[in-house]
Design an enzyme around this catalytic site. Structure first.
Site, short mmCIF file in Angstrom:
data_model
loop_
_atom_site.label_atom_id
_atom_site.label_comp_id
_atom_site.label_asym_id
_atom_site.label_seq_id
_atom_site.Cartn_x
_atom_site.Cartn_y
_atom_site.Cartn_z
N PRO A 99 -7.14 35.12 -19.02
CA PRO A 99 -6.78 35.96 -20.16
C PRO A 99 -8.04 36.29 -20.97
O PRO A 99 -8.91 35.43 -21.13
CB PRO A 99 -5.81 35.10 -20.98
CG PRO A 99 -5.51 33.89 -20.18
CD PRO A 99 -6.49 33.81 -19.04
N GLY A 101 -10.56 37.37 -24.07
CA GLY A 101 -10.76 37.29 -25.52
C GLY A 101 -10.03 36.16 -26.22
O GLY A 101 -9.74 36.26 -27.40
N GLY A 103 -11.12 32.79 -25.83
CA GLY A 103 -11.99 31.60 -25.79
C GLY A 103 -12.00 30.87 -24.46
O GLY A 103 -12.38 29.71 -24.39
N LEU A 104 -11.55 31.55 -23.38
CA LEU A 104 -11.54 30.88 -22.07
C LEU A 104 -12.70 31.33 -21.18
O LEU A 104 -12.66 31.17 -19.96
CB LEU A 104 -10.19 31.10 -21.37
CG LEU A 104 -8.98 30.54 -22.11
CD1 LEU A 104 -7.70 30.79 -21.32
CD2 LEU A 104 -9.13 29.04 -22.37
N GLY A 105 -13.71 31.91 -21.79
CA GLY A 105 -14.95 32.20 -21.05
C GLY A 105 -14.89 33.44 -20.19
O GLY A 105 -15.69 33.59 -19.26
N SER A 106 -13.95 34.36 -20.49
CA SER A 106 -13.85 35.54 -19.63
C SER A 106 -15.16 36.34 -19.66
O SER A 106 -15.61 36.82 -18.61
CB SER A 106 -12.67 36.42 -20.01
OG SER A 106 -12.80 36.83 -21.34
N SER A 107 -15.80 36.45 -20.82
CA SER A 107 -17.00 37.29 -20.86
C SER A 107 -18.15 36.62 -20.10
O SER A 107 -18.90 37.28 -19.38
CB SER A 107 -17.39 37.67 -22.28
OG SER A 107 -17.85 36.55 -22.95
N ALA A 109 -17.85 34.51 -17.56
CA ALA A 109 -17.54 34.59 -16.12
C ALA A 109 -17.85 36.00 -15.61
O ALA A 109 -18.39 36.16 -14.50
CB ALA A 109 -16.08 34.23 -15.88
N ASP A 149 -22.12 28.74 -22.23
CA ASP A 149 -20.94 29.23 -21.51
C ASP A 149 -21.32 29.77 -20.13
O ASP A 149 -20.69 29.45 -19.12
CB ASP A 149 -20.24 30.35 -22.29
CG ASP A 149 -19.47 29.81 -23.48
OD1 ASP A 149 -19.66 28.63 -23.81
OD2 ASP A 149 -18.68 30.57 -24.07
O1 PMV Z 1 -14.09 30.59 -29.19
P1 PMV Z 1 -15.35 30.50 -28.40
O2 PMV Z 1 -15.16 30.05 -26.98
O3 PMV Z 1 -16.20 31.69 -28.57
O4 PMV Z 1 -16.20 29.25 -29.00
C1 PMV Z 1 -16.80 29.23 -30.24
C2 PMV Z 1 -17.52 27.94 -30.39
C3 PMV Z 1 -18.07 27.68 -31.78
O5 PMV Z 1 -18.59 26.35 -31.76
C4 PMV Z 1 -17.01 27.76 -32.84
C5 PMV Z 1 -19.17 28.66 -32.12
C6 PMV Z 1 -20.45 28.49 -31.36
O6 PMV Z 1 -21.26 29.44 -31.37
O7 PMV Z 1 -20.71 27.43 -30.77
#
Ligand code: PMV
Length: 315
Positions: A99, A101, A103-107, A109, A149
């Site tokens: 999915p 946007g 926070g699961l690393g799609s960008s 990957a 990431d």
């Molecule tokens: O939500 P994500 O996967 O973009 O993670 C953000 C992680 C933070 O620690 C909140 C910010 C950062 O730059 O490390």
């Protein structure tokens, strides 16, 4: 000729937000992938097709004129075409199980698989070279990315990262499954990070004590991971979530999801910036289905993942 590559998504297991202030974070790759196929064309265009939309642009367009979430692909394609002697176009197709946007690393990957697939048409690059290209591409959408990431998406497995020492692999191969639930609340990482900074400025002493506590927690987790001690990792997830609550990155929906998930699993917490996005619960084969069932009963969208130890794959 077609060149194809796939890379896994990721989650932050421990340490988000505190990592911004120098504490160590622990990330792992997850077995949901993005596959990128690249091929040469003769139309002198860069064409990108994906499930979040399409983009067609001329090579040598300034990157700031590319107003699209597909910008990293354009950046990679344009950079690689420019290095070739003969003129050519490129067609890039993106296929995602992750999915977007949340926070699961799609960008990341996308950047890793994109760098490998696009460069692979012309020459074989080393993993280190692909990583550098991927990080440059990710900077076209997140200028301040740490590179952590992309690193975990490229190598797979578990990594630790801190600002001073950069990233390094964690050799443990713990045997757990994570149930990820999506709050479907959109969040802006930038905004949440800025709110945490304000919290810190108003509560310097308290925040500094929490950084010490988070640091101790992370060191404990590294031992639990080595011993595959899920109860110990779970206890630390619950503890880490308490710190995230205090710094104000949770909300009612996330709390509700975490409460349900914690009841049936070893522990649960937010992953990533918070304010929305996803939570995850730590499970094994005995409590995974029950955790999923209870979240679904409450109409939360969820799925289970394992750690991905493959990282980047090229075909
Ligand atoms: O939500 P994500 O996967 O973009 O993670 C953000 C992680 C933070 O620690 C909140 C910010 C950062 O730059 O490390």
């Amino acid at each position: 000729m077609k060149s194809k590559a796939s890379a896994p998504g990721k989650i932050i297991l421990f340490g988000e937000h505190f990592v911004v202030f120098g504490i160590k974070a622990i990330l792992c790759a997850i077995d949901k992938r993005i596959t990128v196929t690249a091929e040469k064309t003769f139309d002198n265009k860069i064409t990108i097709e994906s499930n979040i939309g399409n983009l067609v642009a001329d090579p040598k367009t300034p990157i700031n004129k590319i107003d699209s979430p597909l910008r990293p692909f354009y950046f990679l394609a344009d950079m690689i075409i420019r290095k070739q002697e003969e003129k050519s176009g490129l067609k890039i197709t993106v296929d995602s199980e992750i999915p977007l946007g949340v926070g699961l690393g799609s960008s990341s990957a996308c950047c890793v698989a994109g760098a490998a697939a696009i460069s692979g048409i012309f020459e074989k690059k080393s993993k280190e070279e692909i990583l550098q290209m991927a990080i440059e591409a990710e900077k076209t959408i997140f200028p301040n990315t740490s590179g952590a990431d992309c690193t975990v998406c490229l190598y797979g497995g578990l990594i630790q990262y801190d600002k001073k020492n950069g990233y390094s692999r964690i050799d443990s191969e713990p045997n757990f499954e994570l149930v990820i639930a999506n709050s479907k609340i959109e969040h802006s990482t930038k905004e949440v990070v800025s709110n945490v900074k304000q919290f810190k400025e108003k509560n310097e002493e308290r925040f500094s004590k929490m950084c010490t506590q988070e640091n101790e927690l992370i060191e404990d987790v590294l031992v639990c991971l080595k011993n595959n001690d899920l109860k110990c990792i779970g206890r630390n997830l619950i503890k880490n979530q308490k710190y995230l609550e205090i710094i104000g990155v949770s909300n009612e929906k996330l709390r509700n999801m975490i409460e349900i998930a914690t009841k049936y699993s070893f522990g649960a917490k937010i992953t990533g910036a918070g304010g929305g996005g996803c939570i995850f619960a730590l499970t094994d084969e005995n409590n995974r289905e029950k955790t999923i069932h209870q979240l679904k009963e409450n109409e939360y969208d969820c799925f289970s993942v394992k750690i991905d130890f493959r990282g980047l794959d090229t075909f």
